[in-house]
Design a protein around this motif. Structure first.
Motif, mmCIF file in Angstrom:
data_model
loop_
_atom_site.group_PDB
_atom_site.id
_atom_site.type_symbol
_atom_site.label_atom_id
_atom_site.label_comp_id
_atom_site.label_asym_id
_atom_site.label_seq_id
_atom_site.Cartn_x
_atom_site.Cartn_y
_atom_site.Cartn_z
ATOM 1 N N UNK A 27 -35.396 -8.807 76.960
ATOM 2 C CA UNK A 27 -34.615 -8.298 75.831
ATOM 3 C C UNK A 27 -33.828 -9.424 75.175
ATOM 4 N N UNK A 28 -33.457 -9.177 73.922
ATOM 5 C CA UNK A 28 -32.708 -10.164 73.152
ATOM 6 C C UNK A 28 -31.226 -9.787 73.085
ATOM 7 N N UNK A 29 -30.393 -10.779 73.266
ATOM 8 C CA UNK A 29 -28.966 -10.653 72.995
ATOM 9 C C UNK A 29 -28.703 -11.438 71.712
ATOM 10 N N UNK A 30 -28.022 -10.822 70.748
ATOM 11 C CA UNK A 30 -27.796 -11.453 69.455
ATOM 12 C C UNK A 30 -26.301 -11.611 69.195
ATOM 13 N N UNK A 31 -25.911 -12.828 68.923
ATOM 14 C CA UNK A 31 -24.530 -13.173 68.598
ATOM 15 C C UNK A 31 -24.427 -13.255 67.074
ATOM 16 N N UNK A 32 -23.719 -12.282 66.476
ATOM 17 C CA UNK A 32 -23.588 -12.221 65.018
ATOM 18 C C UNK A 32 -22.255 -12.806 64.563
ATOM 19 N N UNK A 33 -22.189 -13.300 63.326
ATOM 20 C CA UNK A 33 -20.915 -13.792 62.783
ATOM 21 C C UNK A 33 -19.872 -12.681 62.779
ATOM 22 N N UNK A 34 -18.615 -13.063 62.973
ATOM 23 C CA UNK A 34 -17.538 -12.086 62.926
ATOM 24 C C UNK A 34 -17.271 -11.636 61.510
ATOM 25 N N UNK A 35 -16.619 -10.502 61.394
ATOM 26 C CA UNK A 35 -16.212 -10.029 60.068
ATOM 27 C C UNK A 35 -14.688 -10.062 59.973
ATOM 28 N N UNK A 36 -14.175 -9.889 58.773
ATOM 29 C CA UNK A 36 -12.731 -9.971 58.591
ATOM 30 C C UNK A 36 -12.290 -11.397 58.332
ATOM 31 N N UNK A 37 -11.076 -11.722 58.732
ATOM 32 C CA UNK A 37 -10.485 -13.023 58.429
ATOM 33 C C UNK A 37 -11.229 -14.166 59.095
ATOM 34 N N UNK A 38 -11.435 -15.230 58.360
ATOM 35 C CA UNK A 38 -11.936 -16.491 58.905
ATOM 36 C C UNK A 38 -11.561 -17.584 57.935
ATOM 37 N N UNK A 39 -11.330 -18.794 58.481
ATOM 38 C CA UNK A 39 -10.944 -19.917 57.625
ATOM 39 C C UNK A 39 -12.166 -20.464 56.907
ATOM 40 N N UNK A 40 -12.569 -19.766 55.887
ATOM 41 C CA UNK A 40 -13.690 -20.214 55.078
ATOM 42 C C UNK A 40 -13.551 -19.592 53.694
ATOM 43 N N UNK A 41 -14.404 -19.981 52.790
ATOM 44 C CA UNK A 41 -14.293 -19.514 51.415
ATOM 45 C C UNK A 41 -14.752 -18.070 51.271
ATOM 46 N N UNK A 42 -14.330 -17.443 50.175
ATOM 47 C CA UNK A 42 -14.772 -16.079 49.894
ATOM 48 C C UNK A 42 -16.282 -16.038 49.699
ATOM 49 N N UNK A 43 -16.824 -17.113 49.155
ATOM 50 C CA UNK A 43 -18.271 -17.185 48.950
ATOM 51 C C UNK A 43 -18.997 -17.133 50.290
ATOM 52 N N UNK A 44 -18.508 -17.907 51.273
ATOM 53 C CA UNK A 44 -19.122 -17.905 52.597
ATOM 54 C C UNK A 44 -18.991 -16.548 53.276
ATOM 55 N N UNK A 45 -17.802 -15.940 53.164
ATOM 56 C CA UNK A 45 -17.594 -14.637 53.781
ATOM 57 C C UNK A 45 -18.518 -13.597 53.166
ATOM 58 N N UNK A 46 -18.688 -13.665 51.848
ATOM 59 C CA UNK A 46 -19.580 -12.722 51.170
ATOM 60 C C UNK A 46 -21.016 -12.922 51.630
ATOM 61 N N UNK A 47 -21.406 -14.181 51.821
ATOM 62 C CA UNK A 47 -22.766 -14.485 52.277
ATOM 63 C C UNK A 47 -22.978 -13.951 53.696
ATOM 64 N N UNK A 48 -21.967 -14.128 54.569
ATOM 65 C CA UNK A 48 -22.068 -13.615 55.933
ATOM 66 C C UNK A 48 -22.231 -12.100 55.914
ATOM 67 N N UNK A 49 -21.428 -11.435 55.071
ATOM 68 C CA UNK A 49 -21.473 -9.975 54.988
ATOM 69 C C UNK A 49 -22.858 -9.497 54.567
ATOM 70 N N UNK A 50 -23.434 -10.131 53.562
ATOM 71 C CA UNK A 50 -24.780 -9.755 53.114
ATOM 72 C C UNK A 50 -25.796 -9.976 54.234
ATOM 73 N N UNK A 51 -25.684 -11.116 54.910
ATOM 74 C CA UNK A 51 -26.615 -11.442 55.991
ATOM 75 C C UNK A 51 -26.520 -10.422 57.126
ATOM 76 N N UNK A 52 -25.300 -10.106 57.539
ATOM 77 C CA UNK A 52 -25.086 -9.155 58.628
ATOM 78 C C UNK A 52 -25.603 -7.773 58.253
ATOM 79 N N UNK A 53 -25.242 -7.301 57.067
ATOM 80 C CA UNK A 53 -25.659 -5.970 56.641
ATOM 81 C C UNK A 53 -27.177 -5.862 56.541
#
Length: 205
Positions: A71-97
């Motif tokens: 079986x696979x264990x998958x480590x996904x990026x966190x959501x919410x606050x992170x020290x990065x740009x809004x552009x990066x956070x938006x990209x993470x959100x799209x990727x995760x969703x």
């Protein structure tokens, strides 16, 4: 369940580049700095398998690990606050969703929640999205060692009461501590049981 093998396979940002969806997959996700990497290392008993950091937002990719070659264990990026740009956070959100909605072998999502804090809007909204999309998930309360057991139990009880306001059936939950290995057997037994159910369903199909 005994973890005999745990190996890193790949990191990427695209679902179509993930490993072939031939094995059950369990994704771990939570707010930044919730203790996700420490929990993964505790479950697999492999120090440093998932990279830990004191800085929120360390995980920025979909990280696949192959466990026991079954079986696979998958480590996904966190959501919410992170020290990065809004552009990066938006990209993470799209990727995760996109990953959550499109990964056909995703058996369950483990939503990590810091047991020291009351229910957070970002966590509640994320779980509501999972429920709306019909994506199976359980709740994992982390860092139980950072406070007394009675305090943890009260925090979890309050959280589940909050969940019951909007959920007919409250999702299953686990209480964990990466430091003391609390909850390890329970989480792995849950995964083993789901794997067994999936295998039986496949045999009967």
């Amino acid at each position: 369940m005994q973890i005999r093998e745990a190996e890193f396979l790949m990191s990427n940002t695209r679902v179509d580049q993930c490993p072939a969806p031939t094995l059950p997959e369990y994704a771990f996700i939570g707010r930044s700095n919730v203790g996700k990497s420490s929990l993964i290392n505790m479950l697999t008993e492999r120090r440093g398998l998932a990279k830990t950091s004191s800085l929120p937002g360390k995980t920025q990719l979909i990280n696949h690990f192959l466990i026991n070659k079954t079986w696979y264990l998958v480590d996904l990026p966190g959501y919410g606050y992170a020290k990065t740009s809004k552009v990066n956070r938006a990209a993470w959100t799209r990727m995760i969703n996109y990953y959550l909605r499109q990964r056909p072998n995703l058996a369950c999502v483990f939503v990590l929640i810091d047991s020291r804090h009351p229910a957070q809007k970002v966590d509640l909204e994320f779980m509501e999205m999972l429920g709306t999309e019909g994506i199976p998930f359980v709740m994992v309360f982390t860092k139980a060692d950072k406070q007394s057991n009675s305090r943890t139990q009260q925090q979890v009880a309050d959280y589940m009461k909050k969940m019951s306001e909007n959920w007919d059936e409250v999702p299953q939950h686990f209480i964990t501590s990466a430091e003391e290995k609390t909850g390890r057997d329970e989480v792995l037994a849950f995964i083993e049981n789901v794997n067994r159910q999936l295998a039986e369903a496949q045999q009967n199909a």
